[in-house]
Design a protein around this motif. Structure first.
Motif, PDB file in Angstrom:
ATOM      1  N   LEU A  93       0.966  -1.143   0.064  1.00 53.51           N
ATOM      2  CA  LEU A  93      -0.120   0.038   0.081  1.00 53.51           C
ATOM      3  C   LEU A  93       0.862   1.465   0.005  1.00 53.51           C
ATOM      4  N   ALA A  94       2.107   1.199   0.523  1.00 53.82           N
ATOM      5  CA  ALA A  94       2.833   2.406   0.584  1.00 53.82           C
ATOM      6  C   ALA A  94       3.570   2.675  -0.518  1.00 53.82           C
ATOM      7  N   VAL A  95       3.983   1.550  -1.581  1.00 48.81           N
ATOM      8  CA  VAL A  95       4.200   1.717  -2.846  1.00 48.81           C
ATOM      9  C   VAL A  95       3.088   2.413  -3.917  1.00 48.81           C
ATOM     10  N   LEU A  96       2.024   1.636  -3.616  1.00 48.40           N
ATOM     11  CA  LEU A  96       0.651   2.238  -4.220  1.00 48.40           C
ATOM     12  C   LEU A  96       0.588   3.614  -3.963  1.00 48.40           C
ATOM     13  N   ARG A  97       0.401   4.016  -2.599  1.00 51.74           N
ATOM     14  CA  ARG A  97       0.178   5.410  -2.473  1.00 51.74           C
ATOM     15  C   ARG A  97       1.349   6.432  -3.101  1.00 51.74           C
ATOM     16  N   SER A  98       2.406   5.850  -3.210  1.00 49.35           N
ATOM     17  CA  SER A  98       3.348   7.058  -3.818  1.00 49.35           C
ATOM     18  C   SER A  98       3.496   6.888  -5.378  1.00 49.35           C
ATOM     19  N   THR A  99       2.971   5.796  -5.930  1.00 50.30           N
ATOM     20  CA  THR A  99       2.883   5.599  -7.234  1.00 50.30           C
ATOM     21  C   THR A  99       1.409   5.908  -7.990  1.00 50.30           C
ATOM     22  N   HIS A 100       0.351   5.699  -7.370  1.00 50.45           N
ATOM     23  CA  HIS A 100      -0.762   5.777  -7.766  1.00 50.45           C
ATOM     24  C   HIS A 100      -1.712   6.249  -6.819  1.00 50.45           C
ATOM     25  N   ASN A 102      -4.542   8.163  -6.589  1.00 53.58           N
ATOM     26  CA  ASN A 102      -6.251   7.935  -6.900  1.00 53.58           C
ATOM     27  C   ASN A 102      -6.534   6.401  -6.505  1.00 53.58           C
ATOM     28  N   LEU A 103      -5.607   5.458  -6.907  1.00 52.84           N
ATOM     29  CA  LEU A 103      -5.928   4.258  -6.858  1.00 52.84           C
ATOM     30  C   LEU A 103      -5.918   3.535  -5.229  1.00 52.84           C
ATOM     31  N   PHE A 104      -4.933   4.406  -4.608  1.00 51.92           N
ATOM     32  CA  PHE A 104      -4.542   3.944  -3.246  1.00 51.92           C
ATOM     33  C   PHE A 104      -5.734   4.434  -2.423  1.00 51.92           C
ATOM     34  N   PHE A 105      -6.434   5.700  -2.550  1.00 52.20           N
ATOM     35  CA  PHE A 105      -7.488   6.134  -1.686  1.00 52.20           C
ATOM     36  C   PHE A 105      -8.761   5.449  -2.012  1.00 52.20           C
ATOM     37  N   ARG A 106      -8.831   5.021  -3.469  1.00 54.76           N
ATOM     38  CA  ARG A 106      -9.969   4.442  -3.901  1.00 54.76           C
ATOM     39  C   ARG A 106     -10.018   3.045  -3.039  1.00 54.76           C
ATOM     40  N   LEU A 107      -8.989   2.367  -2.967  1.00 52.89           N
ATOM     41  CA  LEU A 107      -9.026   0.991  -2.054  1.00 52.89           C
ATOM     42  C   LEU A 107      -9.225   1.456  -0.812  1.00 52.89           C
ATOM     43  N   VAL A 108      -8.539   2.311  -0.157  1.00 51.04           N
ATOM     44  CA  VAL A 108      -9.070   2.672   1.223  1.00 51.04           C
ATOM     45  C   VAL A 108     -10.356   2.872   1.434  1.00 51.04           C
ATOM     46  N   ILE A 109     -10.972   3.734   0.898  1.00 53.17           N
ATOM     47  CA  ILE A 109     -12.390   3.924   0.795  1.00 53.17           C
ATOM     48  C   ILE A 109     -13.106   2.652   0.735  1.00 53.17           C
ATOM     49  N   ARG A 110     -13.060   1.981  -0.532  1.00 56.82           N
ATOM     50  CA  ARG A 110     -13.775   0.870  -0.474  1.00 56.82           C
ATOM     51  C   ARG A 110     -13.857  -0.438   0.342  1.00 56.82           C
ATOM     52  N   PHE A 112     -12.238   0.026   3.655  1.00 59.81           N
ATOM     53  CA  PHE A 112     -11.713   0.780   4.875  1.00 59.81           C
ATOM     54  C   PHE A 112     -11.653  -0.256   6.217  1.00 59.81           C
ATOM     55  N   ARG A 113     -12.646  -1.037   6.284  1.00 58.88           N
ATOM     56  CA  ARG A 113     -12.518  -1.961   7.784  1.00 58.88           C
ATOM     57  C   ARG A 113     -11.295  -2.770   7.551  1.00 58.88           C
ATOM     58  N   GLU A 114     -11.012  -3.404   6.227  1.00 54.53           N
ATOM     59  CA  GLU A 114      -9.855  -4.297   6.005  1.00 54.53           C
ATOM     60  C   GLU A 114      -8.339  -3.510   6.122  1.00 54.53           C
ATOM     61  N   ILE A 115      -8.596  -2.351   5.243  1.00 53.47           N
ATOM     62  CA  ILE A 115      -7.176  -1.797   5.239  1.00 53.47           C
ATOM     63  C   ILE A 115      -6.741  -0.592   6.395  1.00 53.47           C
ATOM     64  N   ALA A 116      -7.735  -0.067   7.125  1.00 50.41           N
ATOM     65  CA  ALA A 116      -7.447   0.881   8.269  1.00 50.41           C
ATOM     66  C   ALA A 116      -6.423   0.250   9.312  1.00 50.41           C
ATOM     67  N   PRO A 117      -6.750  -0.769   9.646  1.00 49.59           N
ATOM     68  CA  PRO A 117      -5.718  -1.470  10.450  1.00 49.59           C
ATOM     69  C   PRO A 117      -4.455  -1.566  10.087  1.00 49.59           C
ATOM     70  N   ILE A 118      -4.233  -1.993   8.733  1.00 51.96           N
ATOM     71  CA  ILE A 118      -2.938  -2.378   8.141  1.00 51.96           C
ATOM     72  C   ILE A 118      -2.188  -0.960   7.887  1.00 51.96           C
ATOM     73  N   ILE A 119      -3.011   0.369   7.525  1.00 55.08           N
ATOM     74  CA  ILE A 119      -2.042   1.312   7.330  1.00 55.08           C
ATOM     75  C   ILE A 119      -1.771   2.277   8.653  1.00 55.08           C
ATOM     76  N   TYR A 120      -2.467   1.783   9.508  1.00 51.28           N
ATOM     77  CA  TYR A 120      -2.330   2.438  11.018  1.00 51.28           C
ATOM     78  C   TYR A 120      -0.789   2.251  11.351  1.00 51.28           C
ATOM     79  N   THR A 121      -0.422   2.973  11.991  1.00 51.54           N
ATOM     80  CA  THR A 121       1.233   3.096  12.213  1.00 51.54           C
ATOM     81  C   THR A 121       1.783   1.734  13.170  1.00 51.54           C
ATOM     82  N   PRO A 122       0.885   1.263  14.135  1.00 49.91           N
ATOM     83  CA  PRO A 122       1.273  -0.022  14.693  1.00 49.91           C
ATOM     84  C   PRO A 122       1.846  -1.097  13.699  1.00 49.91           C
TER      85      PRO A 122
END
Length: 126
Positions: A93-100, A102-110, A112-122
């Motif tokens: 997701l970090a690579v996706l955020r830096s390269t694309h 719009n796609l990163f945020f679309r995945l996060v929004i769609r 969210f419950r799965e991805i939020a714990p992953i992108i959270y700092t811990p």
């Protein structure tokens, strides 16, 4: 499509600037291509319409296939699900955020419950 409109507006602005700065045509074309390639990675990717690819003279510089944004999203989500640990998912997701972005945020929004714990700092602390 919103991404294409945004890309076209930024392309028109760059074209206007390069035609008024007095630089040589060759440098202008090379600079325009380089700027276009930067935008390809962050804005449209394989969703860039054929007409825009032709206008930017990008034949051979971008993938030949043209996908809509929904197909890109599905492919990215499937790739994310192949990762076995949260750290691998975070790196993807970090690579996706830096390269694309719009796609990163679309995945996060769609998803969210799965991805939020992953992108959270811990996740990084594991």
């Amino acid at each position: 499509m919103f991404e294409s409109e945004e890309f076209q507006l930024s392309f028109n602005e760059r074209s206007r600037r390069s035609s008024t700065d007095g630089s040589s045509r060759k440098n202008s074309i090379e600079g325009s291509r380089r700027n276009s390639m930067e935008l390809v990675g962050t804005k449209a990717g394989t969703a860039m319409p054929a007409e825009m690819r032709q206008a930017l003279n990008l034949k051979g510089l971008v993938p030949a296939s043209i996908e809509n944004f929904a197909k890109q999203e599905l492919r990215a989500y499937e790739q994310l699900m192949t990762k076995s640990t949260d750290l691998e998912k975070y790196e993807f997701l970090a690579v996706l955020r830096s390269t694309h972005v719009n796609l990163f945020f679309r995945l996060v929004i769609r998803h969210f419950r799965e991805i939020a714990p992953i992108i959270y700092t811990p996740t990084v602390g594991e």
